[in-house]
Design a protein around this motif. Structure first.
Motif, PDB file in Angstrom:
ATOM      1  N   VAL A   2      -1.027  -5.024   0.104  1.00 42.00           N
ATOM      2  CA  VAL A   2      -2.404  -6.032   0.769  1.00 42.00           C
ATOM      3  C   VAL A   2      -2.688  -6.222  -0.683  1.00 42.00           C
ATOM      4  N   ILE A  11      -1.539  -9.701   2.853  1.00 41.09           N
ATOM      5  CA  ILE A  11       0.075  -8.677   3.068  1.00 41.09           C
ATOM      6  C   ILE A  11       0.969  -9.042   3.417  1.00 41.09           C
ATOM      7  N   GLY A  12       2.437  -8.449   2.920  1.00 42.01           N
ATOM      8  CA  GLY A  12       3.500  -8.846   2.961  1.00 42.01           C
ATOM      9  C   GLY A  12       4.611  -7.926   2.132  1.00 42.01           C
ATOM     10  N   THR A 109       0.180   1.442   8.361  1.00 50.11           N
ATOM     11  CA  THR A 109       0.077   0.506   9.082  1.00 50.11           C
ATOM     12  C   THR A 109      -1.220  -1.125   8.508  1.00 50.11           C
ATOM     13  N   ASP A 110      -0.404  -2.134   9.220  1.00 46.99           N
ATOM     14  CA  ASP A 110      -1.697  -3.137   8.638  1.00 46.99           C
ATOM     15  C   ASP A 110      -2.769  -3.294   8.461  1.00 46.99           C
ATOM     16  N   LEU A 113      -3.458  -0.560   5.848  1.00 43.23           N
ATOM     17  CA  LEU A 113      -3.611  -1.437   4.377  1.00 43.23           C
ATOM     18  C   LEU A 113      -4.947  -1.749   4.414  1.00 43.23           C
ATOM     19  N   SER A 149       6.962   0.285   2.793  1.00 43.54           N
ATOM     20  CA  SER A 149       7.761  -0.675   3.720  1.00 43.54           C
ATOM     21  C   SER A 149       7.572   0.034   5.182  1.00 43.54           C
TER      22      SER A 149
END
Length: 196
Positions: A2, A11-12, A109-110, A113, A149
């Protein structure tokens, strides 16, 4: 990852991070293309994160706390409080920056982040205030947090749902960012360096 960086922000999945030093008064209008060229020239492939600063990247500071790692570069010649009065502007601010790059060894988790970015920012502000800066940062500060990840979690565990300053990994991240920020800014905020 992030990040709030100009290249690869959001985010990716990302493969690399570049913290590029540019000259004071950097006037290029194509920072994304410039960062992509720098990454390509360094042999980096795939998607990545590119940050910029006019601060010396050779003067970066590194800190580790329980597996959380932080690298900070700091240029604080233009600093102030986030909630300063005024209308703001549409022009891109000049690079100068406190750039924070954090690496955690556990998936997040997102939401965690995003929480990690807030925690890193809080730790930066704490360090600045402790050093006597009348500021929360600079207008161009950027943060990047990298973590494995969740899909690539070889241990079969689940992603950490929290990264706030009282969570296990958030606390470690905060201490690492705080230590690296203090080290990066200490001489810049020494009594002889403060404006009168």
């Amino acid at each position: 990852m992030v990040s709030s960086a100009v290249l690869g922000g959001g985010i990716g999945e990302r493969q690399w991070v570049v913290n590029a030093q540019v000259p004071p008064g950097y006037a290029r209008l194509d920072p994304v293309a410039h960062l992509r060229d720098l990454a390509s020239g360094a042999g980096l492939e795939g998607p990545g994160v590119g940050l910029m600063t006019a601060a010396s990247v050779a003067d970066r500071r590194h800190a580790v706390d329980g597996g959380a790692q932080a690298v900070v570069t700091a240029g604080i010649g233009v600093r102030g409080w986030a909630a300063a009065p005024g209308a703001g502007g549409l022009a891109a601010p000049r690079p100068g920056t406190i750039n924070i790059i954090v690496s955690l060894p556990v998936p997040l988790t997102d939401g965690a982040l995003v929480n990690a970015v807030a925690t890193a920012t809080e730790a930066k502000v704490q360090a600045l205030v402790e050093l006597g800066a009348d500021a929360s940062g600079t207008p161009t500060d950027a943060v990047c947090v990298a973590a494995p990840s969740p899909a690539g979690d070889a241990g079969g565990g689940t992603a950490e749902p929290f990264a706030g300053p009282r969570s296990r990994w958030g606390a470690r991240l905060a201490r690492a960012v705080h230590a690296a920020t203090r080290a990066a800014c200490a001489e810049l905020l020494a009594p002889h360096a403060l404006p009168r």
